[in-house]
Design a protein around this motif. Structure first.
Motif, PDB file in Angstrom:
ATOM      1  N   SER A  65      10.008   0.782   0.620  1.00 45.54           N
ATOM      2  CA  SER A  65       8.796  -0.036   0.730  1.00 45.54           C
ATOM      3  C   SER A  65       8.841  -1.190  -0.263  1.00 45.54           C
ATOM      4  CB  SER A  65       7.544   0.818   0.515  1.00 45.54           C
ATOM      5  OG  SER A  65       7.590   1.496  -0.729  1.00 45.54           O
ATOM      6  N   GLY A  66       9.434  -0.956  -1.436  1.00 48.02           N
ATOM      7  CA  GLY A  66       9.592  -2.039  -2.398  1.00 48.02           C
ATOM      8  C   GLY A  66      10.475  -3.151  -1.858  1.00 48.02           C
ATOM      9  N   LEU A  67      11.532  -2.779  -1.144  1.00 51.02           N
ATOM     10  CA  LEU A  67      12.434  -3.786  -0.589  1.00 51.02           C
ATOM     11  C   LEU A  67      11.720  -4.704   0.399  1.00 51.02           C
ATOM     12  CD1 LEU A  67      15.768  -1.843   0.024  1.00 51.02           C
ATOM     13  CD2 LEU A  67      15.320  -3.619  -1.669  1.00 51.02           C
ATOM     14  N   LEU A  68      10.735  -4.170   1.113  1.00 49.88           N
ATOM     15  CA  LEU A  68      10.013  -4.987   2.086  1.00 49.88           C
ATOM     16  C   LEU A  68       9.281  -6.149   1.422  1.00 49.88           C
ATOM     17  CD1 LEU A  68       8.492  -2.407   4.610  1.00 49.88           C
ATOM     18  CD2 LEU A  68      10.335  -4.050   5.018  1.00 49.88           C
ATOM     19  N   VAL A  85       0.834  -1.198   0.000  1.00 45.35           N
ATOM     20  CA  VAL A  85       0.000   0.000   0.000  1.00 45.35           C
ATOM     21  C   VAL A  85       0.871   1.251   0.000  1.00 45.35           C
ATOM     22  CG1 VAL A  85      -1.627   1.358   1.380  1.00 45.35           C
ATOM     23  CG2 VAL A  85      -1.999  -1.092   1.067  1.00 45.35           C
ATOM     24  N   GLN A  86       1.912   1.251   0.832  1.00 40.67           N
ATOM     25  CA  GLN A  86       2.801   2.412   0.889  1.00 40.67           C
ATOM     26  C   GLN A  86       3.525   2.612  -0.443  1.00 40.67           C
ATOM     27  OE1 GLN A  86       6.822   2.931   3.186  1.00 40.67           O
ATOM     28  NE2 GLN A  86       5.170   3.446   4.607  1.00 40.67           N
ATOM     29  N   MET A  87       4.037   1.529  -1.001  1.00 38.56           N
ATOM     30  CA  MET A  87       4.727   1.613  -2.282  1.00 38.56           C
ATOM     31  C   MET A  87       3.783   2.106  -3.375  1.00 38.56           C
ATOM     32  SD  MET A  87       6.561  -1.471  -4.429  1.00 38.56           S
ATOM     33  CE  MET A  87       4.962  -2.288  -4.669  1.00 38.56           C
ATOM     34  N   HIS A  88       2.556   1.612  -3.356  1.00 38.48           N
ATOM     35  CA  HIS A  88       1.568   1.990  -4.362  1.00 38.48           C
ATOM     36  C   HIS A  88       1.244   3.476  -4.280  1.00 38.48           C
ATOM     37  CE1 HIS A  88      -2.675   2.166  -5.928  1.00 38.48           C
ATOM     38  NE2 HIS A  88      -2.042   1.623  -6.951  1.00 38.48           N
ATOM     39  N   HIS A 146       2.209   6.837  -7.101  1.00 42.67           N
ATOM     40  CA  HIS A 146       1.329   7.896  -7.600  1.00 42.67           C
ATOM     41  C   HIS A 146       1.595   9.243  -6.929  1.00 42.67           C
ATOM     42  CE1 HIS A 146      -1.173   5.286 -10.075  1.00 42.67           C
ATOM     43  NE2 HIS A 146      -1.180   4.407  -9.089  1.00 42.67           N
ATOM     44  N   ASN A 147       2.687   9.332  -6.184  1.00 40.93           N
ATOM     45  CA  ASN A 147       3.013  10.576  -5.475  1.00 40.93           C
ATOM     46  C   ASN A 147       1.830  11.061  -4.641  1.00 40.93           C
ATOM     47  OD1 ASN A 147       5.774  11.247  -6.641  1.00 40.93           O
ATOM     48  ND2 ASN A 147       4.561  11.029  -8.516  1.00 40.93           N
ATOM     49  N   ALA A 148       1.174  10.112  -3.979  1.00 38.58           N
ATOM     50  CA  ALA A 148      -0.046  10.425  -3.234  1.00 38.58           C
ATOM     51  C   ALA A 148       0.197  10.648  -1.742  1.00 38.58           C
ATOM     52  CB  ALA A 148      -1.065   9.298  -3.413  1.00 38.58           C
ATOM     53  N   LEU A 149       1.449  10.573  -1.313  1.00 35.97           N
ATOM     54  CA  LEU A 149       1.740  10.701   0.116  1.00 35.97           C
ATOM     55  C   LEU A 149       2.043  12.132   0.542  1.00 35.97           C
ATOM     56  CD1 LEU A 149       3.942   7.497   0.528  1.00 35.97           C
ATOM     57  CD2 LEU A 149       1.647   7.856   1.457  1.00 35.97           C
ATOM     58  N   GLY A 150       2.111  13.035  -0.417  1.00 31.81           N
ATOM     59  CA  GLY A 150       2.381  14.430  -0.080  1.00 31.81           C
ATOM     60  C   GLY A 150       3.822  14.688   0.303  1.00 31.81           C
ATOM     61  N   LEU A 151       4.753  13.925  -0.256  1.00 32.34           N
ATOM     62  CA  LEU A 151       6.172  14.057   0.062  1.00 32.34           C
ATOM     63  C   LEU A 151       6.901  14.821  -1.036  1.00 32.34           C
ATOM     64  CD1 LEU A 151       6.819  10.357   1.151  1.00 32.34           C
ATOM     65  CD2 LEU A 151       6.454  12.314   2.666  1.00 32.34           C
ATOM     66  N   SER A 152       8.106  15.281  -0.720  1.00 39.31           N
ATOM     67  CA  SER A 152       8.949  15.883  -1.742  1.00 39.31           C
ATOM     68  C   SER A 152       9.366  14.805  -2.740  1.00 39.31           C
ATOM     69  CB  SER A 152      10.195  16.504  -1.112  1.00 39.31           C
ATOM     70  OG  SER A 152      11.045  15.482  -0.596  1.00 39.31           O
ATOM     71  N   LYS A 153       9.866  15.218  -3.879  1.00 41.13           N
ATOM     72  CA  LYS A 153      10.247  14.269  -4.923  1.00 41.13           C
ATOM     73  C   LYS A 153      11.297  13.287  -4.428  1.00 41.13           C
ATOM     74  CE  LYS A 153      11.866  14.057  -9.718  1.00 41.13           C
ATOM     75  NZ  LYS A 153      12.278  14.868 -10.911  1.00 41.13           N
ATOM     76  N   GLN A 154      12.321  13.785  -3.755  1.00 47.26           N
ATOM     77  CA  GLN A 154      13.388  12.910  -3.277  1.00 47.26           C
ATOM     78  C   GLN A 154      12.912  11.989  -2.157  1.00 47.26           C
ATOM     79  OE1 GLN A 154      16.374  12.365  -4.636  1.00 47.26           O
ATOM     80  NE2 GLN A 154      15.641  13.753  -6.244  1.00 47.26           N
ATOM     81  N   ALA A 155      12.106  12.521  -1.245  1.00 48.82           N
ATOM     82  CA  ALA A 155      11.582  11.693  -0.156  1.00 48.82           C
ATOM     83  C   ALA A 155      10.684  10.597  -0.709  1.00 48.82           C
ATOM     84  CB  ALA A 155      10.820  12.554   0.844  1.00 48.82           C
ATOM     85  N   ASN A 156       9.892  10.940  -1.710  1.00 50.40           N
ATOM     86  CA  ASN A 156       9.000   9.952  -2.313  1.00 50.40           C
ATOM     87  C   ASN A 156       9.802   8.832  -2.978  1.00 50.40           C
ATOM     88  OD1 ASN A 156       5.956   9.583  -3.060  1.00 50.40           O
ATOM     89  ND2 ASN A 156       7.065   9.149  -4.950  1.00 50.40           N
ATOM     90  N   LYS A 157      10.906   9.192  -3.625  1.00 45.64           N
ATOM     91  CA  LYS A 157      11.755   8.178  -4.255  1.00 45.64           C
ATOM     92  C   LYS A 157      12.334   7.225  -3.217  1.00 45.64           C
ATOM     93  CE  LYS A 157      13.268  10.592  -8.452  1.00 45.64           C
ATOM     94  NZ  LYS A 157      14.450  11.122  -9.191  1.00 45.64           N
ATOM     95  N   ARG A 158      12.742   7.774  -2.078  1.00 45.63           N
ATOM     96  CA  ARG A 158      13.305   6.920  -1.023  1.00 45.63           C
ATOM     97  C   ARG A 158      12.245   5.971  -0.469  1.00 45.63           C
ATOM     98  NH1 ARG A 158      16.294  11.738   0.105  1.00 45.63           N
ATOM     99  NH2 ARG A 158      14.715  12.484   1.569  1.00 45.63           N
ATOM    100  N   VAL A 159      11.040   6.490  -0.267  1.00 41.64           N
ATOM    101  CA  VAL A 159       9.951   5.641   0.225  1.00 41.64           C
ATOM    102  C   VAL A 159       9.643   4.543  -0.792  1.00 41.64           C
ATOM    103  CG1 VAL A 159       7.477   5.587   0.761  1.00 41.64           C
ATOM    104  CG2 VAL A 159       8.926   7.379   1.725  1.00 41.64           C
ATOM    105  N   SER A 205      11.629  -4.080  -6.939  1.00 44.05           N
ATOM    106  CA  SER A 205      12.168  -2.788  -7.335  1.00 44.05           C
ATOM    107  C   SER A 205      10.994  -1.825  -7.388  1.00 44.05           C
ATOM    108  CB  SER A 205      12.842  -2.873  -8.708  1.00 44.05           C
ATOM    109  OG  SER A 205      13.017  -1.570  -9.252  1.00 44.05           O
ATOM    110  N   GLY A 206      10.922  -0.911  -6.438  1.00 48.28           N
ATOM    111  CA  GLY A 206       9.806   0.023  -6.412  1.00 48.28           C
ATOM    112  C   GLY A 206       9.722   0.850  -7.682  1.00 48.28           C
TER     113      GLY A 206
END
Length: 250
Positions: A75-78, A51-54, A58-71, A82-83
């Motif tokens: 989350s993909g690794l969990l 759910v978090q990766m999904h 879609h950049n739906a978490l309201g994060l910055s571009k770089q923070a979203n990439k890290r998430v 490859s996210g």
């Protein structure tokens, strides 16, 4: 409007923390030897990570571009994915849903028996397709793939040197979840009508802040409003114009 559905800071913290708190719960239960609880909890960890990766796709978490990439990467690794690779095929799925140019959605057009035997291979094929569709993301995709393999090596070392199976059990269950993703993330959501009793039950549970059930119950809605966070889909279902369901159920 769909743009009105954004997470509050408190909701965002909850969404970001959920899979990692569950992971800590698994480690604690496994460390205590309560495997009958720990192993099933890995399934929940993987679903929460999905759910978090999904949402990050879609950049739906309201994060910055770089923070979203890290998430997206973490989350993909969990779930041993490859996210960024999944993002490529998933956005293609939204753009060309259930057409020949939609490799992610292919299992939704198959018979269930075919999904069972071909699904695990299809999971591997999606890695290849992601590299073909978006060669500009090849570096991060290969890095994330390498990290999933590094986790396996690290977990094997943990077992060999410390006698702990915590990592290997997690990797094994996560691998099973990853291999069966064509069933629970593609075939089922596209074949279960929103009027189905199971979907109605999931929709009711989603009101108690359970994004995992929301992802299943409101899949058709998500296709029309992809920027709405999964956790807020139950609100969107009540307040936004309903989409034509038949577009995504075959």
């Amino acid at each position: 409007m769909a743009t009105d559905f954004q997470l509050t800071p408190a909701q965002r913290r909850l969404e970001l923390a959920r899979p990692w708190v569950l992971l800590l719960g698994y480690v604690g239960l496994a460390g205590a030897g309560w495997w009958w609880l720990a192993a099933p909890l890995v399934v929940i960890v993987c679903l929460a990570a999905f759910v978090q990766m999904h949402d990050a796709m879609h950049n739906a978490l309201g994060l910055s571009k770089q923070a979203n990439k890290r998430v997206l990467t973490l989350s993909g690794l969990l779930i041993l994915k490859s996210g960024h690779g999944l993002q490529v095929t998933h956005l293609r799925h939204h753009g060309r849903c259930l057409t020949e140019a939609d490799p992610e959605g292919a299992p939704a057009t198959w018979s269930f028996s075919r999904v069972l035997w071909q699904g695990p291979w299809h999971t591997l094929m999606l890695r290849r397709e992601a590299l073909r569709i978006a060669p500009n993301t090849k570096r991060i995709q290969l890095l994330e793939t390498g990290l999933t393999l590094a986790l396996l090596v690290g977990f094997e070392a943990l077992y060999y040197f410390a006698g702990s199976a915590i990592g290997l059990v997690y990797w094994g269950v996560a691998f099973l979840m990853s291999a069966t993703m064509p069933i629970w993330a593609s075939y089922v959501p596209h074949h279960v009508s929103a009027r189905n009793p199971a979907a109605r039950t999931a929709a009711a549970l989603a009101q108690a802040w359970t994004p995992i059930t929301a992802s299943f119950a409101f899949h058709h809605l998500h296709h029309h409003y992809p920027r709405v966070p999964t956790a807020l889909l139950y609100r969107a279902a009540a307040e936004l114009p309903p989409p034509p369901e038949e577009e995504h159920h075959h």
